[in-house]
Design a protein around this motif. Structure first.
Motif, PDB file in Angstrom:
ATOM      1  N   ARG A 237     -10.184  -9.301  -0.362  1.00  0.00           N
ATOM      2  CA  ARG A 237     -10.980  -8.530   0.594  1.00  0.00           C
ATOM      3  C   ARG A 237     -12.447  -8.569   0.187  1.00  0.00           C
ATOM      4  O   ARG A 237     -12.750  -8.419  -0.998  1.00  0.00           O
TER       5      ARG A 237
ATOM      6  N   GLU B 248     -14.400  -6.301   0.985  1.00  0.00           N
ATOM      7  CA  GLU B 248     -14.577  -4.841   0.813  1.00  0.00           C
ATOM      8  C   GLU B 248     -15.644  -4.249   1.729  1.00  0.00           C
ATOM      9  O   GLU B 248     -15.415  -3.236   2.360  1.00  0.00           O
TER      10      GLU B 248
ATOM     11  N   ILE C 185      -8.266   5.603   1.180  1.00  0.00           N
ATOM     12  CA  ILE C 185      -7.533   6.837   0.872  1.00  0.00           C
ATOM     13  C   ILE C 185      -7.984   7.283  -0.528  1.00  0.00           C
ATOM     14  O   ILE C 185      -7.974   6.472  -1.460  1.00  0.00           O
TER      15      ILE C 185
ATOM     16  N   GLY D 246      -2.344  -8.246  -8.109  1.00  0.00           N
ATOM     17  CA  GLY D 246      -2.508  -7.466  -9.319  1.00  0.00           C
ATOM     18  C   GLY D 246      -3.947  -7.130  -9.590  1.00  0.00           C
ATOM     19  O   GLY D 246      -4.872  -7.629  -8.934  1.00  0.00           O
TER      20      GLY D 246
HETATM   21  N1  SAM Z   1      -7.657  -7.251  -7.930  1.00  0.00           N
HETATM   22  C1  SAM Z   1      -7.488  -7.872  -6.675  1.00  0.00           C
HETATM   23  C2  SAM Z   1      -8.769  -7.834  -5.876  1.00  0.00           C
HETATM   24  O1  SAM Z   1      -9.756  -7.316  -6.344  1.00  0.00           O
HETATM   25  O2  SAM Z   1      -8.788  -8.383  -4.774  1.00  0.00           O
HETATM   26  C3  SAM Z   1      -6.320  -7.342  -5.855  1.00  0.00           C
HETATM   27  C4  SAM Z   1      -5.915  -5.924  -6.087  1.00  0.00           C
HETATM   28  S1  SAM Z   1      -6.987  -4.709  -5.324  1.00  0.00           S
HETATM   29  C5  SAM Z   1      -6.357  -3.231  -6.005  1.00  0.00           C
HETATM   30  C6  SAM Z   1      -6.370  -4.727  -3.646  1.00  0.00           C
HETATM   31  C7  SAM Z   1      -7.124  -3.930  -2.604  1.00  0.00           C
HETATM   32  O3  SAM Z   1      -6.793  -2.546  -2.701  1.00  0.00           O
HETATM   33  C8  SAM Z   1      -8.615  -3.920  -2.682  1.00  0.00           C
HETATM   34  O4  SAM Z   1      -9.136  -5.076  -2.112  1.00  0.00           O
HETATM   35  C9  SAM Z   1      -9.011  -2.634  -1.931  1.00  0.00           C
HETATM   36  O5  SAM Z   1      -9.507  -2.902  -0.630  1.00  0.00           O
HETATM   37  C10 SAM Z   1      -7.698  -1.852  -1.873  1.00  0.00           C
HETATM   38  N2  SAM Z   1      -7.883  -0.479  -2.395  1.00  0.00           N
HETATM   39  C11 SAM Z   1      -8.219  -0.114  -3.647  1.00  0.00           C
HETATM   40  N3  SAM Z   1      -8.396   1.231  -3.725  1.00  0.00           N
HETATM   41  C12 SAM Z   1      -8.159   1.713  -2.495  1.00  0.00           C
HETATM   42  C13 SAM Z   1      -8.209   3.027  -1.917  1.00  0.00           C
HETATM   43  N4  SAM Z   1      -8.550   4.089  -2.645  1.00  0.00           N
HETATM   44  N5  SAM Z   1      -7.894   3.162  -0.614  1.00  0.00           N
HETATM   45  C14 SAM Z   1      -7.547   2.080   0.137  1.00  0.00           C
HETATM   46  N6  SAM Z   1      -7.503   0.832  -0.340  1.00  0.00           N
HETATM   47  C15 SAM Z   1      -7.808   0.641  -1.639  1.00  0.00           C
END
Ligand code: SAM
Length: 348
Positions: free
Chosen positions: A160, A162, A233, A107
């Motif tokens: 991640r 990142e 993406i 989440g």
């Molecule tokens: N909030 C938690 C965190 O920060 O780890 C988990 C949710 S977060 C939305 C999960 C992952 O979505 C992120 O670590 C990021 O790498 C990926 N993510 C977010 N936006 C993205 C995008 N535009 N394209 C690809 N992956 C994305």
């Protein structure tokens, strides 16, 4: 290139120059050979088994404002939702009956889900499903919080990193987030005893091959049990809406390189890969992946967890279609199993 790939498969490392040449190669034979070697190594460690995780995206509220993410705090067009404890347990029940033995609670960083609420959630799920593994992916917390959730029964944590490059991290995130803190969290999680997953987006705006090399070196040093990578993406409500998505081919190549660098790693073929490439999950298996994470969230919220545009949630991506996934994996020689799917590493 073949000699280089053979050496990577044997020694699990290469020099910086060699890794860079592999990351940037335009030799199509190199990709074919990487895929053969990576699939061969995963076969040695995990056989032809594919582990499935039931992904429950339980809230899209988020206090963070990551520039690339569709559920960032500053997106007024995101329709927010959060699931109740009962909703989440109902997802687990459906998942258990479908053969899932790992649940992933992912989440946004939603302040409603306090340390105590997550502890209750973890205890409730582990009491109802003691034979299942529970993975949390709820962002950056302090060490005591991670420890409490671990003591409550959480087994794994996905966070991640990142990007391991400080400048790129700065460009992708607002100033209140820091790479230092994120890395500190990963270190805490590992020391506490979680099976930990880090990872990065492939092709995020401004990323260079040298930065990908930094990611690989960080992963090599950190030795996580899981690595999640997928193409960046664009999302229409972010500053990166007009950017080019990350390449599926490069993602596959990096998956194979990661398998060769960390033979035991749990490596998912991610939803983002499936979004940019119709048969991304199957291709992922061919390049050394051994995990798929079908969506177990209630169908009416799946579209709202929109991290990026056109995120898939139907067909094989949906947990209820696991029979379809089993058939398509069987067709390329892989077996989806009912198993917790733990890491098969040295001290596992
Ligand atoms: N909030 C938690 C965190 O920060 O780890 C988990 C949710 S977060 C939305 C999960 C992952 O979505 C992120 O670590 C990021 O790498 C990926 N993510 C977010 N936006 C993205 C995008 N535009 N394209 C690809 N992956 C994305």
């Amino acid at each position: 290139m073949r000699a280089l790939i053979d050496r990577l498969a044997e020694t699990h490392t290469l020099s910086d120059e060699e890794l860079l040449s592999l990351i940037t190669t335009e030799d199509v034979d190199a990709d074919r050979y990487l895929s053969q070697k990576a699939a061969g190594l995963r076969q040695q460690v995990y056989g032809n088994q594919v582990f499935i995780r039931g992904l429950i995206e339980f809230t899209n509220y988020c206090k963070n404002n990551c520039h690339y993410c569709g559920i960032r705090r500053g997106n007024p067009n995101c329709q927010r939702y959060r699931l109740s404890l009962e909703d989440i347990l109902a997802c687990c029940r459906i998942g258990y009956d479908l053969g899932f033995r790992t649940f992933v609670l992912q989440g946004g960083e939603d302040p409603y889900f306090t340390r105590q609420r997550i502890t209750e959630l973890v205890k409730a799920i582990k009491t109802a499903y003691p034979d299942c593994a529970l993975t949390l992916s709820v962002g950056e917390k302090d060490r005591d919080t991670y420890q409490e959730w671990f003591d409550a029964g959480a087994d794994r944590y996905l966070l991640r990193h990142e990007t391991a490059n400080p400048e790129l991290y700065r460009a992708l995130h607002p100033s209140e987030l820091s790479l230092e803190n994120r890395m500190g969290c990963l270190k805490d999680l590992k020391e506490i005893g979680y099976q930990v997953g880090c990872g990065f987006m492939v092709g995020s705006p401004g990323q260079t091959p040298e930065m990908i090399l930094e990611d690989l070196r960080f992963i090599q040093r950190f030795q996580p049990q899981m690595v999640g990578i997928g193409p960046f993406i664009p999302h229409q409500d972010t500053m990166y809406k007009n950017e080019v998505p990350g390449s599926a081919a490069l993602t596959l190549r990096l998956l194979a390189i990661l398998r060769l660098m960390l033979p035991q790693v749990l490596l998912p073929a991610t939803t983002a890969l499936g979004t940019v490439m119709g048969d991304g999950r199957q291709q992922g298996m061919r390049y050394g992946c051994n995990v798929v994470m079908p969506n177990l969230s209630p169908a009416d919220v799946r579209k709202k967890y929109a991290l990026y545009d056109n995120k898939i949630s139907a067909g094989e991506e949906a947990a209820e279609s696991v029979a379809m996934l089993k058939r398509s994996m069987a067709a390329i020689g892989y077996e989806v199993v009912t198993d917790r799917g733990d890491w098969k590493g040295a001290d596992a």
